[in-house]
Structure formats: structure tokens, C-alpha cells
Design a protein around this motif. Structure first.
Motif, PDB file in Angstrom:
ATOM      1  N   CYS A  15      -3.270   4.428  -1.964  1.00  0.00           N
ATOM      2  CA  CYS A  15      -4.366   3.954  -1.014  1.00  0.00           C
ATOM      3  C   CYS A  15      -4.822   5.235  -0.369  1.00  0.00           C
ATOM      4  CB  CYS A  15      -3.693   3.099   0.036  1.00  0.00           C
ATOM      5  SG  CYS A  15      -2.864   1.842  -0.227  1.00  0.00           S
ATOM      6  N   ASP A  54       2.185  -9.785   1.821  1.00  0.00           N
ATOM      7  CA  ASP A  54       1.307  -9.490   2.453  1.00  0.00           C
ATOM      8  C   ASP A  54       1.071 -10.106   3.633  1.00  0.00           C
ATOM      9  OD1 ASP A  54      -0.601 -10.216  -0.796  1.00  0.00           O
ATOM     10  OD2 ASP A  54       0.379  -8.545   0.110  1.00  0.00           O
ATOM     11  N   THR A  67      -2.197  -4.610  -6.941  1.00  0.00           N
ATOM     12  CA  THR A  67      -2.538  -5.907  -6.321  1.00  0.00           C
ATOM     13  C   THR A  67      -1.479  -6.856  -6.898  1.00  0.00           C
ATOM     14  OG1 THR A  67      -4.187  -6.097  -8.011  1.00  0.00           O
ATOM     15  CG2 THR A  67      -4.903  -5.485  -5.956  1.00  0.00           C
ATOM     16  N   PRO A  76       0.985  -1.357   0.147  1.00  0.00           N
ATOM     17  CA  PRO A  76       0.042  -0.021   0.153  1.00  0.00           C
ATOM     18  C   PRO A  76       0.794   1.157   0.110  1.00  0.00           C
ATOM     19  CG  PRO A  76      -0.010  -1.268   2.303  1.00  0.00           C
ATOM     20  CD  PRO A  76       0.880  -1.875   1.135  1.00  0.00           C
ATOM     21  N   SER A 134      -7.721  -3.939  -4.762  1.00  0.00           N
ATOM     22  CA  SER A 134      -8.182  -3.790  -3.609  1.00  0.00           C
ATOM     23  C   SER A 134      -8.298  -2.096  -3.390  1.00  0.00           C
ATOM     24  CB  SER A 134      -7.043  -4.095  -2.433  1.00  0.00           C
ATOM     25  OG  SER A 134      -5.795  -3.961  -2.787  1.00  0.00           O
ATOM     26  N   GLU A 137      -7.151  -8.788  -0.832  1.00  0.00           N
ATOM     27  CA  GLU A 137      -6.668  -9.688  -1.414  1.00  0.00           C
ATOM     28  C   GLU A 137      -6.802 -11.059  -1.533  1.00  0.00           C
ATOM     29  OE1 GLU A 137      -2.292  -7.437  -2.545  1.00  0.00           O
ATOM     30  OE2 GLU A 137      -2.469  -8.812  -0.734  1.00  0.00           O
ATOM     31  N   HIS A 167      -4.653   0.658   5.728  1.00  0.00           N
ATOM     32  CA  HIS A 167      -4.477   0.445   4.543  1.00  0.00           C
ATOM     33  C   HIS A 167      -3.751  -1.016   4.352  1.00  0.00           C
ATOM     34  CE1 HIS A 167      -5.864   4.206   3.609  1.00  0.00           C
ATOM     35  NE2 HIS A 167      -4.863   4.899   4.558  1.00  0.00           N
ATOM     36  N   LYS A 180      -5.887  -3.878   2.370  1.00  0.00           N
ATOM     37  CA  LYS A 180      -5.141  -4.491   1.170  1.00  0.00           C
ATOM     38  C   LYS A 180      -4.929  -5.911   1.272  1.00  0.00           C
ATOM     39  CE  LYS A 180      -1.471  -3.297  -2.009  1.00  0.00           C
ATOM     40  NZ  LYS A 180      -2.547  -2.610  -2.998  1.00  0.00           N
TER      41      LYS A 180
END
Lengths: 154, 626
Positions: free
Chosen positions: B127, B182, B288, B105, B457, B153, B145, B149
Motif C-alpha cells: 500500500c 476487514d 484483495t 494492507p 484496492s 473492497e 491504508h 482497503k
């Protein structure tokens, strides 16, 4: 001078500065950020600001002096100055930058030059006032006192 | 976070106290933030503020360094905050790089609260957008954020995941089958979510897995895999590229149709965005799937680099395209001659509105190939695209044109549902554009505007810019747009299905409703546009927090829009909190302004936009499949 008195002077002076628009709430935020782990935070940031602004103002002067003025460059500089002055709470400088930007957008050279003078003026003013304020602050700290919080202004 | 080096130009706030466990328990404490700003004052202040939020801060004053840090430490950061105006690299460019490569992000910030800039932030997939001076309160919540995200995802991706991969919060680990970045970042958030999801998905995946009965880790679209994907898509042709067939062609064990489907969706968006053609409703998949779109097949026989070199392609476009597509110059494969290539929407304005940087030239010369995404079906018919292209293609070379034509054809397929732009080019159009919805639409007909944020996202990379650029090219875009109008409406091709998830996502952190277009002015040439604009419903991008644009928006200088038509004010409505810090622009919109770009094109003597825009009472989100 004893600590209380110093603190009062500090507050009075700060109040004036806020009232006259030299500083705004952002400066209070900076004050509030200062803590034991960073006792000189405000001084540090303000010094950075002075340094950076000086450079920007010099650059601006030079750029405006050119035969073919590069307004894009001017805009970039002014934008930067606006950003840093607003981050530090130097409200009048920021406002002067905004005005400057408008003239820059219009590619109005004369207007730009006038604005530059204005910005410089405001910068020098706030510089001296900040220095005075920070000096007061340092005196308080040196005397073992606590710096009054300016939260009411934020 | 393990930063192996400590270049003088950046500093880390704390040294590796972070153990995954600690972070997990105290999230968002320990959130690893990378701050990029060339202003030393601001940088220092931000650092202090972030540290006060108990985040782990790394600051650097140059974008290049930031990128290097990010690349060297792919899992080392959770969120990036970047200034917009930087001398060495435009903040948006950095944003794109990050989105492509690392999928983190990114929060933009600037002293500039002009609508166009904020819009750019949105379209490039930021974002959030913070207006300087940044206050503590604004920074305190940036962790949202990161979480968001991840959440998106998870929702977007078809999951098949093995038990182990999700759990790894290993920051050190780079390429895991699951999305390591992530997971590792919002670790604790991730963990419980992971377990939950995993359970659900494990059940599902076994049933629906049609290629293997093994539990597969979440698919990571590596360069090679993506390349195979792209090859398959090209082979099939954009129109025929359906997930099942792609899957068959790719012949990758363990890959499922669902994986391919979602990737395809993103890819399409990406292409669309790259090409600068009007955004499909799905918006651009920017951040993404950052890493996945690295290699982009080159347009057949078409070398962007040479194009750029030959001066036909504005270097900046090239750079940006490259940047966008490659984020680092992976190899490109040559696509088949027949594959349609997304038009390089090379407009003077440049898709990404990046400025000309010598650096870009370097990038171009750096051997990165100019690979345009190919074969992304867009909503335009080929015809339209051709027209579009032709009109717009001042800067295109012939071959470019040719390839573009085909690309365009593919690129701009109007999806009936995504006629956001077509019809209502009003502020919503803006929004829709921003959301990457059918920009085309706006140009052409006033069909329903659909905002499709699907794959994104909440940061949607809308190819708005691109499309606008395309449309707004100075060369008689008006005919182009009219053509577009006809054609865009002609329905979708390739069955691109707008996905409105993104919109939903967006709306999560934004309030829908009237938004304050504060002085949105565009040279509204045609009344069409106005009407169209009026009808566009979209979630507005920016929230007019303290936005006094209504009062402020001064007369928009025609010059600023560089349009032929006089500008008309677009009525603005106040937007409820949209999640951006101060949304709005009150200043004149630059050319890059989507709205203006769009409007410019529509020069059919639009009257005052206000009336037509139907902003009254806010945006209607009718078409949004909420």
C-alpha cells in the motif's frame, strides 16, 4: 554544576554535533519521542544501535577478509547499517555507508576496504560524541532538570 | 487483540485492552500494527513512534514469526509494516504471503529508495513504501491504508450481505461469510460504512440476485469454494469461462453471477501475475483476495516442484510461485490436460525477483504443490504466448514449455485497451506495469496504455514483475518481444475487460501527473520502446517527494541493467505526491526494474529515451479510464 549550566552545555554540544553533521533531524525526533513512560528511550535506542553496528562492522570486516568476497553479503550488511544509522540520525555514518554501497555495487574491493575504514571511523566518532551527549543529558536529569528540546534541529 | 503466545522474539505493546467498542470510537486509536524488521534499532524506534500514535504495536524481527502471528491471529492486525531487506525472508515475499492469505494492507519500508525497489513494492501490492528513516508524520497516517482497503473492497465486491455479518467486529471470529478481517480492523470505519452499504445493497441484491432470494452474506472465497471455481474455469476453458457458466458449473447455492464475475476478474489477474506474463490491465489481484487463491490447480502433469527439483525451474521462482499461489500450500487439484496453464514465467530474474533462499527450497519440498494457476486468460494469443514462451523459456523444461505455451497463450492476451505497455514503454509503462496493466502491450505495440487497477484496492499487485521477467529473460527476448508486439496487439481474448478502478483508486492517494523517473534508465534497445514509453500514460507510482533523482540519477551502468544495449536515460518528470513516502529511485535500476526489463527486451536501438518518452509535460493519462 547547576542545572541551567548543564542544560546550556548540552545545547551547545548538541548544536556543534548537528552543525558538523554528526547528527541530523532524526536524532531530534528520537529525543522528542522520549517521554515519561519511556524516560530512557534515547539511551535505549542508541545502545541498540551501538550493539548492532558493532556486530555489523565486525561482520563486514570478516566478509571483506575472505578469499572470495561475497559482495551481496556486504551489500546487505551495509544496507542494514545505513538503515539503522539513518534511523538514529547518525548522518555521517549513513553517508559513509552510501559511499560504501557504491563501491560494493561496482565490486571494487579496494574501494570497499577504504570505505569500511571510513565507516568505522565515523562510527567511532559518533559513538563517542553520542556517549558524551547522553552523559550530559543524564547529568541534567539527575540534577532534576529537563532535557532541552532539540526540535530546532529536526 | 488476543495473542495467545508471547514468543520472545516479538512483543506486544499493550495487552488486550481493546474492546471493540473502544476501538470503534477512537479510530484510528488502537489500530493494530504489526511491525517486522530485523534491525533492532529501527524496530524499537518504530514501535515507539507507533505507540505515540496510540496504535497497538506488535513487533517482531523475523518474517517467519510475523507470518505465524498473522496466521494464528487472522483478525488480530489491521496493518503490517515490513522492512524490505530481511535475512530470513525477503520483504516482498512476506508481502505476497500476507496479501494472499490475509489480505491486510502492507506497508513496505527500507533505507533503500532506489526506484526499482520502490517499484517492486508497488507491483507486489504494497500500500505504501516508506523510506527510512521513518518519521512520525509518515506513521501517523498509516490508518488511511486500512480504511482505503476496506473501502475498495466494498466497492469492488458485489455485496450481498446480511445484516448481521457486517456488524461483527469480532476479532476472534475467523471465517465468517463476510470479510471478517476487514470489518474488524477498521471497526468504526467499517461499521458506519457497513450499515450504509448494507442498506443499499440489500435493496439491490434482492432484485438482482438470480440464484436465491435469500440475503446472502458477502461471499468469502474459501479454499473449497475457490477450488470449485477453479475447476469450473478449467472445465470451461479460459476462453469460455464466463461467470454465468462458471456459476452454473459450480452450482453453489447462494452464489451469484456477480460474485463469480468479480472473483474471476481477480483470479485472472492473479494468474497473470503469477505466471509473470505481462500484466493485464487489471493488474494483479494480490492482497484483495488473499485467501481465495490458495489452491491452485496444478498444471496438468506439471509439477512445479519436480520441475524445480530438476533444476529447470529456478527454485526461487518455484518458491515464489508457490508462495504466491498458496501462501501455505493448500492442496492442488489436477487440472485437465487441456487447460491452459499460465506460464510459469520462470525467468532467471524470477517473477518475483526473489532471491534464492534455502528456505524456498524447503517450501518447495514442504509438499506444497506446485500449482500454477491455470486457465487464466491473458491477453496474449496462444501463438504469441508460444513464441514468448519459447524465446523466454530457457529455464523451462519441455513440459513446462508445453504447458506454458498454452498458458502463455492464455496469459498474454493483449487487450486492446490495455496496450499500455505495448506502445508506450516509457516511464508510464513503468507505471502501467506497476499497475498491472498490459505489460504485454508495452512490449508489443504502442497502443494506448491502459492502466487497470481494477480489482485491486489501492495496492495493486501487478504482474509487472512477472511479465518483465518473462520478457526480460536473457535469452533472446528481443524476438520474443517483437513477437509479442505483433501478437499482443491482436486484441483481447476471452473478453477480459480492463478495469480501471484500481487506477482510480491508486490515484486517490497519488497524484497523477508527471512523475519523476529520476534516472530511470534502461537499456533501451529499440526506438519502439521509447516511443511506446513516451506514450504511456499512467499514474506514476512513486512520488518524487524530495526526490532529486533528476540530479541524482547517475549514469546508469549498463552493467546494472545487464542489458545488451547501452542504457539511455529516461527522462523523468516530477510527480506530485504519489502517496509514497519518498518515492524515488535515483539509483541505478536493477534488473528487476520493470522498465529496464521491458526496455531491455526492446532492443532495437532505442535512442535516448528521453526524447521518445514524451514525458514532457507529464504523463498523459489519456487511456486511463478515470
Amino acid at each position: 554544576m547547576e542545572v541551567n549550566q548543564m542544560q546550556r552545555s548540552f545545547l551547545e554540544y548538541a548544536t556543534v554535533l548537528f552543525r558538523e553533521g554528526f547528527l541530523d533531524g532524526q536524532f531530534s525526533q528520537l529525543q522528542m519521542l522520549q517521554d515519561e513512560s519511556n524516560p530512557d528511550f534515547v539511551v535505549e535506542v542508541v545502545s541498540l544501535f551501538f550493539e548492532d553496528s558493532q556486530k555489523l562492522l565486525n561482520d563486514l570486516t570478516t566478509t571483506l577478509d575472505q578469499q572470495n568476497v561475497d559482495f551481496k553479503k556486504i551489500d546487505a550488511h551495509i544496507h542494514q547499517l545505513k538503515g539503522s544509522s539513518s534511523s538514529i540520525g547518525a548522518q555521517r555514518v549513513k553517508n559513509a555507508c552510501i559511499a560504501f554501497r557504491n563501491f560494493c555495487d561496482q565490486q571494487n574491493l579496494e574501494g570497499c576496504m577504504r570505505c569500511l575504514q571510513h565507516v568505522k571511523q565515523e562510527y567511532l566518532l559518533v559513538k563517542s560524541k553520542l556517549e558524551a551527549l547522553l552523559r550530559l543529558e543524564q547529568q541534567i536529569v539527575a540534577a532534576g532538570g529537563a532535557i532541552p528540546v532539540l526540535s530546532e534541529f529536526s | 487483540m488476543n495473542l495467545g503466545m508471547k514468543p520472545s522474539s516479538f512483543t506486544t505493546s499493550s495487552n488486550s485492552w481493546k474492546s471493540t467498542d473502544v476501538v470503534l470510537d477512537q479510530f484510528p486509536v488502537g489500530l493494530r500494527v504489526l511491525v517486522v524488521d530485523d534491525d533492532p534499532t529501527c524496530l524499537r524506534i518504530l514501535e515507539k513512534m507507533l505507540r505515540n500514535c496510540l496504535y497497538e504495536v506488535t513487533k517482531c524481527n523475523r518474517a517467519e514469526i510475523a507470518l505465524r502471528l498473522l496466521r494464528d491471529n487472522r483478525n488480530g492486525y489491521d496493518v503490517v509494516i515490513s522492512d524490505v531487506h530481511m535475512p530470513d525472508m525477503d520483504g516482498f515475499k512476506l508481502l505476497e504471503h500476507i496479501g494472499l492469505e490475509m489480505d491486510l494492507p502492507v506497508i513496505m519500508m527500507s533505507a533503500d529508495d532506489g526506484k526499482d525497489v520502490v517499484m517492486k513494492g508497488v507491483t507486489h501490492g504494497a500500500c505504501d513504501y516508506l523510506i527510512k528513516p521513518v518519521r512520525m508524520e509518515a506513521l501517523k497516517n498509516i490508518w488511511q491504508h486500512v480504511v482505503r482497503k476496506k473501502k475498495h473492497e466494498w466497492k469492488d465486491k458485489e455485496y450481498q450481505q446480511s445484516g448481521g455479518s457486517v456488524e461483527e467486529g469480532e476479532r476472534q471470529q475467523q471465517k465468517q461469510p463476510s470479510e471478517d478481517v476487514d470489518y474488524s480492523s477498521s471497526a468504526n470505519e467499517g461499521n458506519w460504512k457497513n450499515s450504509k452499504k448494507r442498506k443499499d445493497e440489500e435493496d439491490e441484491s434482492e432484485d438482482r440476485d438470480d440464484t436465491s432470494s435469500l440475503k446472502k452474506p458477502r461471499v468469502v472465497w474459501s479454499v473449497e469454494l475457490h477450488q470449485q471455481f477453479v475447476t469450473a474455469v478449467n472445465q470451461l476453458g479460459i476462453d469460455k469461462a464466463v461467470p454465468k457458466k462458471i456459476l452454473e458449473l459450480m452450482n453453489v447455492p447462494g452464489l451469484t453471477r456477480e460474485n463469480v464475475a468479480s472473483h474471476l476478474q481477480k483470479y485472472r489477474l492473479y494468474l497473470r501475475r503469477l505466471s509473470g506474463v505481462s500484466p493485464h490491465q487489471n493488474g494483479f489481484m494480490g492482497p484483495t483476495d488473499a485467501a481465495t487463491f490458495g489452491p491452485i490447480s496444478s498444471i496438468n502433469g506439471f509439477d512445479l516442484q519436480s520441475l524445480a527439483a530438476s533444476g529447470q525451474l529456478p527454485p526461487q521462482s518455484l518458491a515464489t510461485i508457490q508462495a504466491a499461489t498458496l501462501g501455505g500450500g493448500r492442496g492442488a487439484t489436477t487440472s485437465k490436460s487441456s487447460s491452459p496453464i499460465p506460464p510459469l514465467v520462470v525467468d532467471q530474474r524470477n517473477i518475483f525477483s526473489f532471491e534464492n533462499h534455502p528456505r524456498q527450497q524447503n517450501i518447495i519440498n514442504g509438499g506444497k504443490q506446485v500449482n500454477l494457476l491455470h486457465g487464466i486468460p491473458t491477453n496474449m494469443d496462444s501463438k504469441q504466448l508460444v513464441n514468448l514462451h519459447q524465446s523466454a523459456a530457457q529455464s523451462f523444461t519441455n513440459n513446462l514449455s508445453q504447458s506454458n505455451n498454452s498458458l502463455l497463450a492464455h496469459m498474454v492476451q493483449p487487450h486492446p485497451r490495455t496496450h499500455i505497455l505495448n506502445n508506450e514503454i516509457n516511464g508510464t509503462h513503468h507505471v502501467s506495469v506497476v499497475h498491472g496493466t498490459a505489460y504485454n502491450n508495452s512490449i508489443s505495440n504502442p497502443s494506448t496504455t491502459t492502466v487497470d487497477f481494477s480489482s485491486r484496492s489501492q495496492s495493486t499487485e501487478l504482474p509487472v514483475n512477472n511479465s518483465f521477467a518473462l520478457v526480460s529473460s536473457n535469452s533472446g527476448m528481443s524476438n520474443l518481444t517483437s513477437k509479442l508486439q505483433e501478437e499482443v496487439n491482436s486484441g483481447t481474448r476471452g473478453g477480459f475487460v480492463p478495469n480501471y478502478d484500481v487506477f482510480n483508486d491508486l490515484s486517490q492517494n497519488q497524484n497523477r501527473g508527471a512523475h519523476d523517473w529520476g534516472g530511470l534508465q534502461s537499456s533501451v534497445g529499440s526506438s519502439n520502446i521509447q516511443q511506446r514509453l513516451g506514450g504511456v500514460s499512467s499514474s506514476v507510482l512513486v512520488r518524487p517527494n524530495g526526490f532529486s533523482s533528476n540530479q541524482k540519477s547517475g549514469p546508469l551502468n549498463s552493467s546494472s541493467l545487464t542489458t545488451d544495449n547501452s542504457l539511455s536515460r529516461i527522462k523523468t518528470e516530477k510527480l506530485p505526491d504519489m502517496g509514497f513516502q519518498n518515492g524515488l529511485y535515483h539509483e541505478q535500476f536493477g534488473q528487476e526494474d520493470l522498465m529496464s526489463a521491458l526496455l531491455k527486451q526492446q532492443q532495437e536501438g532505442m535512442g535516448s529515451v528521453e526524447n521518445e518518452f514524451g514525458f514532457d509535460g507529464g504523463y498523459h493519462l489519456d487511456n486511463l479510464p478515470v
